[in-house]
Design a protein around this motif. Structure first.
Motif, PDB file in Angstrom:
ATOM      1  N   THR A  16       0.848  -1.190   0.000  1.00 50.89           N
ATOM      2  CA  THR A  16       0.000   0.000   0.000  1.00 50.89           C
ATOM      3  C   THR A  16       0.889   1.247   0.000  1.00 50.89           C
ATOM      4  O   THR A  16       1.880   1.300   0.731  1.00 50.89           O
ATOM      5  CB  THR A  16      -0.893   0.008   1.250  1.00 50.89           C
ATOM      6  OG1 THR A  16      -1.680  -1.192   1.276  1.00 50.89           O
ATOM      7  CG2 THR A  16      -1.816   1.217   1.253  1.00 50.89           C
ATOM      8  N   PRO A  17       0.574   2.260  -0.805  1.00 55.07           N
ATOM      9  CA  PRO A  17       1.405   3.471  -0.838  1.00 55.07           C
ATOM     10  C   PRO A  17       1.615   4.074   0.550  1.00 55.07           C
ATOM     11  O   PRO A  17       0.698   4.076   1.385  1.00 55.07           O
ATOM     12  CB  PRO A  17       0.606   4.414  -1.739  1.00 55.07           C
ATOM     13  CG  PRO A  17      -0.175   3.508  -2.628  1.00 55.07           C
ATOM     14  CD  PRO A  17      -0.526   2.318  -1.784  1.00 55.07           C
ATOM     15  N   GLY A  18       2.828   4.589   0.764  1.00 58.73           N
ATOM     16  CA  GLY A  18       3.197   5.109   2.080  1.00 58.73           C
ATOM     17  C   GLY A  18       2.304   6.237   2.568  1.00 58.73           C
ATOM     18  O   GLY A  18       1.998   6.326   3.767  1.00 58.73           O
ATOM     19  N   ASN A  19       1.867   7.106   1.655  1.00 55.86           N
ATOM     20  CA  ASN A  19       1.016   8.222   2.082  1.00 55.86           C
ATOM     21  C   ASN A  19      -0.332   7.738   2.604  1.00 55.86           C
ATOM     22  O   ASN A  19      -0.921   8.346   3.509  1.00 55.86           O
ATOM     23  CB  ASN A  19       0.821   9.221   0.932  1.00 55.86           C
ATOM     24  CG  ASN A  19       0.128   8.611  -0.279  1.00 55.86           C
ATOM     25  OD1 ASN A  19       0.535   7.558  -0.769  1.00 55.86           O
ATOM     26  ND2 ASN A  19      -0.909   9.266  -0.779  1.00 55.86           N
ATOM     27  N   VAL A  20      -0.817   6.611   2.062  1.00 55.89           N
ATOM     28  CA  VAL A  20      -2.089   6.045   2.517  1.00 55.89           C
ATOM     29  C   VAL A  20      -1.910   5.436   3.917  1.00 55.89           C
ATOM     30  O   VAL A  20      -2.755   5.617   4.802  1.00 55.89           O
ATOM     31  CB  VAL A  20      -2.595   4.998   1.518  1.00 55.89           C
ATOM     32  CG1 VAL A  20      -3.871   4.337   2.023  1.00 55.89           C
ATOM     33  CG2 VAL A  20      -2.829   5.643   0.154  1.00 55.89           C
ATOM     34  N   ILE A  21      -0.804   4.733   4.120  1.00 61.74           N
ATOM     35  CA  ILE A  21      -0.517   4.164   5.439  1.00 61.74           C
ATOM     36  C   ILE A  21      -0.377   5.273   6.476  1.00 61.74           C
ATOM     37  O   ILE A  21      -0.930   5.191   7.586  1.00 61.74           O
ATOM     38  CB  ILE A  21       0.759   3.303   5.380  1.00 61.74           C
ATOM     39  CG1 ILE A  21       0.534   2.085   4.481  1.00 61.74           C
ATOM     40  CG2 ILE A  21       1.188   2.872   6.776  1.00 61.74           C
ATOM     41  CD1 ILE A  21       1.776   1.260   4.217  1.00 61.74           C
ATOM     42  N   LYS A  59      -7.669  -3.252  -5.483  1.00 65.25           N
ATOM     43  CA  LYS A  59      -6.828  -3.506  -6.645  1.00 65.25           C
ATOM     44  C   LYS A  59      -6.057  -2.255  -7.064  1.00 65.25           C
ATOM     45  O   LYS A  59      -4.859  -2.323  -7.365  1.00 65.25           O
ATOM     46  CB  LYS A  59      -7.679  -4.005  -7.819  1.00 65.25           C
ATOM     47  CG  LYS A  59      -8.721  -5.051  -7.461  1.00 65.25           C
ATOM     48  CD  LYS A  59      -8.145  -6.309  -6.847  1.00 65.25           C
ATOM     49  CE  LYS A  59      -9.256  -7.320  -6.582  1.00 65.25           C
ATOM     50  NZ  LYS A  59      -8.777  -8.563  -5.982  1.00 65.25           N
ATOM     51  N   THR A  60      -6.733  -1.109  -7.082  1.00 64.52           N
ATOM     52  CA  THR A  60      -6.108   0.119  -7.568  1.00 64.52           C
ATOM     53  C   THR A  60      -4.983   0.590  -6.667  1.00 64.52           C
ATOM     54  O   THR A  60      -3.936   1.051  -7.148  1.00 64.52           O
ATOM     55  CB  THR A  60      -7.164   1.229  -7.697  1.00 64.52           C
ATOM     56  OG1 THR A  60      -8.199   0.789  -8.574  1.00 64.52           O
ATOM     57  CG2 THR A  60      -6.551   2.507  -8.244  1.00 64.52           C
ATOM     58  N   TYR A  61      -5.184   0.474  -5.356  1.00 70.27           N
ATOM     59  CA  TYR A  61      -4.218   1.022  -4.402  1.00 70.27           C
ATOM     60  C   TYR A  61      -3.529  -0.054  -3.555  1.00 70.27           C
ATOM     61  O   TYR A  61      -2.935   0.271  -2.533  1.00 70.27           O
ATOM     62  CB  TYR A  61      -4.916   2.039  -3.489  1.00 70.27           C
ATOM     63  CG  TYR A  61      -5.476   3.211  -4.257  1.00 70.27           C
ATOM     64  CD1 TYR A  61      -4.654   4.230  -4.719  1.00 70.27           C
ATOM     65  CD2 TYR A  61      -6.839   3.279  -4.555  1.00 70.27           C
ATOM     66  CE1 TYR A  61      -5.165   5.296  -5.451  1.00 70.27           C
ATOM     67  CE2 TYR A  61      -7.362   4.350  -5.275  1.00 70.27           C
ATOM     68  CZ  TYR A  61      -6.512   5.349  -5.720  1.00 70.27           C
ATOM     69  OH  TYR A  61      -7.028   6.402  -6.448  1.00 70.27           O
ATOM     70  N   ASP A 102      -1.246  11.589  -3.996  1.00 71.92           N
ATOM     71  CA  ASP A 102      -0.398  11.259  -5.152  1.00 71.92           C
ATOM     72  C   ASP A 102      -0.879   9.970  -5.823  1.00 71.92           C
ATOM     73  O   ASP A 102      -1.067   8.954  -5.162  1.00 71.92           O
ATOM     74  CB  ASP A 102       1.041  11.116  -4.652  1.00 71.92           C
ATOM     75  CG  ASP A 102       2.019  10.775  -5.772  1.00 71.92           C
ATOM     76  OD1 ASP A 102       1.670  10.997  -6.948  1.00 71.92           O
ATOM     77  OD2 ASP A 102       3.119  10.272  -5.462  1.00 71.92           O
ATOM     78  N   GLN A 103      -1.078  10.012  -7.154  1.00 70.87           N
ATOM     79  CA  GLN A 103      -1.573   8.862  -7.915  1.00 70.87           C
ATOM     80  C   GLN A 103      -0.469   8.147  -8.697  1.00 70.87           C
ATOM     81  O   GLN A 103      -0.754   7.237  -9.474  1.00 70.87           O
ATOM     82  CB  GLN A 103      -2.660   9.317  -8.889  1.00 70.87           C
ATOM     83  CG  GLN A 103      -3.857   9.961  -8.230  1.00 70.87           C
ATOM     84  CD  GLN A 103      -4.635   9.012  -7.332  1.00 70.87           C
ATOM     85  OE1 GLN A 103      -5.128   7.988  -7.775  1.00 70.87           O
ATOM     86  NE2 GLN A 103      -4.735   9.361  -6.043  1.00 70.87           N
ATOM     87  N   SER A 104       0.780   8.547  -8.486  1.00 79.27           N
ATOM     88  CA  SER A 104       1.861   7.959  -9.287  1.00 79.27           C
ATOM     89  C   SER A 104       2.010   6.465  -9.045  1.00 79.27           C
ATOM     90  O   SER A 104       2.415   5.722  -9.953  1.00 79.27           O
ATOM     91  CB  SER A 104       3.184   8.669  -9.005  1.00 79.27           C
ATOM     92  OG  SER A 104       3.553   8.553  -7.635  1.00 79.27           O
ATOM     93  N   SER A 105       1.674   5.979  -7.855  1.00 73.80           N
ATOM     94  CA  SER A 105       1.795   4.546  -7.569  1.00 73.80           C
ATOM     95  C   SER A 105       0.841   3.730  -8.435  1.00 73.80           C
ATOM     96  O   SER A 105       1.151   2.608  -8.830  1.00 73.80           O
ATOM     97  CB  SER A 105       1.518   4.265  -6.089  1.00 73.80           C
ATOM     98  OG  SER A 105       0.169   4.586  -5.756  1.00 73.80           O
TER      99      SER A 105
END
Length: 407
Positions: free
Chosen positions: A63-68, A254-256, A302-305
């Protein structure tokens, strides 16, 4: 009789096994084979076997770090209590904005219901819309929970075949022949599990045209909509005249890369959303509040992930498809979305389940029989490409070696 004797007699009665009387509906409940194969693969690993896992449908990315970070901040900020059954207003607004922007429509937060994962939307919609004896048309091969939940609700599950010669897109003429006065819901899935097939804009318009002015709801499962490799995603929700008959299923798994967070949502007409929220109240109360705040960050941050992950899956798809097409007895289309490949294995002379079992037990490659996704999956197997290129190549080498010996 003494008190001791009575006590012993009651003790013996208490320890007699009582038969388990399950409700009849439990006989209609299916399962998801991927988890059963995972258990078998783990058991082999516990005995020292090396297994390449291509069975589970979840991203292998973190999971992207910003979400965590957002989730941790929410926990420390007090988001540990009950929330509204339909979801936190901040997340519902973020979902409405994101769905609207991605599908070029206006969406209101009162059309959004947040649920723990994508499956509850399937379950709740079947409970809310299908009576016993009603009919629900679903894709086959397709996500097995569709058929399971239709049957559990007491409705009749009517499969619409997805065929290789049509790149696993449904035939609208065949769909037209399956619609009856008892049809209540039609389930669509694009990009699709297990085939990776994608319905284009013309397909969607043709499907809507076939339905016409009949009061039939479309449950559009778009959980893989951000993982598409060729063309543009198109949703029936984007067709103004069909808006009130469309239910969108989507989520974050799935997306993130958030499968374990259990965060999904449905978008539907507000009067139906109120009933789906009532089902949430009666079953889950609400979705975890701190998870929902992580969802806000996923959508607005950020959507780059997402871009990187989609590109990685595209490269892995190509590696897997090209490799399978070099193996005797295999023939594989290049899927346009999701992270699965669904090769035709009829040229091996093996049935789907026997081949999947053999690849796990003898070659150390975990995959799923096409029949795990319905009867029309016979002759195919599913590989998830949610693994590293190195492991995918290892799996291809093992499959080819096994085939050269046994086919």
């Amino acid at each position: 009789m003494t008190a001791t004797a009575i006590s012993l007699e009651h003790s013996e009665i208490a320890h007699q096994p009582f038969p388990l009387h399950l409700a009849e509906r439990m006989q209609r409940l299916g399962t998801e084979t991927a988890f059963e194969v995972l258990v078998r693969a783990r058991a082999l690993e516990a005995k020292g076997r090396d297994v390449v896992h291509l069975e589970i449908g979840e991203p292998d990315f973190d999971t992207p770090g910003n979400v965590i970070d957002a989730a941790v901040g929410a926990l420390r900020g007090g988001f540990t209590h009950y929330g509204p059954s339909a979801g936190l207003p901040k997340l519902r607004e973020a979902i409405a904005n994101d769905v609207g922007r991605f599908r070029n429509i206006q969406v209101s937060p009162d059309e959004v219901v947040v649920v723990p994962g994508g499956k509850p939307i399937i379950f709740y919609c079947m409970l809310a819309l299908a009576n016993e004896g009603d009919e629900v048309i679903y894709p086959n091969p397709g996500f097995p929970i569709y058929e399971s939940m239709i049957n559990f609700s007491g409705a009749r599950a009517v499969p619409i075949p997805l065929r290789e010669e049509r790149q696993f897109r449904l035939d609208v003429n065949e769909l037209a022949s399956l619609i009856t006065p008892r049809t209540r819901v039609i389930i669509l899935n694009s990009p699709a599990n297990p085939t990776g097939g994608v319905l284009d804009e013309q397909d969607i318009h043709d499907i809507i045209s076939v339905i016409g002015d009949r009061n039939i709801m479309v449950l559009s499962d778009e959980i893989y909509s951000r993982l598409i490799f060729e063309g543009q995603h198109f949703s029936p929700l984007s067709i103004p005249e069909f808006r009130e008959r469309t239910i969108l299923l989507d989520g974050f798994s799935k997306t993130y890369a958030m499968t374990g967070w259990r965060l999904g949502f449905g978008v539907m007409r507000p009067d139906l959303a109120a009933h789906i929220a009532r089902l949430m109240t009666n079953s889950n109360s609400c979705t975890a509040s701190f998870t929902q705040m992580a969802g806000v960050e996923a959508l607005t941050g950020d959507q780059s992930s997402v871009t990187r992950m989609c590109e990685a899956f595209r490269e892995r798809r190509d590696l897997m498809v090209d490799g399978l097409n070099r193996i005797k007895g295999f023939r594989c289309l290049r899927p346009k979305g999701a992270f699965y490949v669904f090769p035709n294995i009829q040229g091996t002379g093996w049935t789907s389940q026997k081949l999947a079992n053999a690849l796990l037990d003898e070659a150390g490659v975990a995959c799923l029989s096409g029949t795990a996704f319905g009867s029309y999956g016979e002759g195919y197997i599913r590989f998830s490409v949610a693994n590293s290129p190195e492991n995918i190549q290892k799996a291809l080498d093992r499959i080819e070696q096994w085939v050269n010996t046994h086919v």
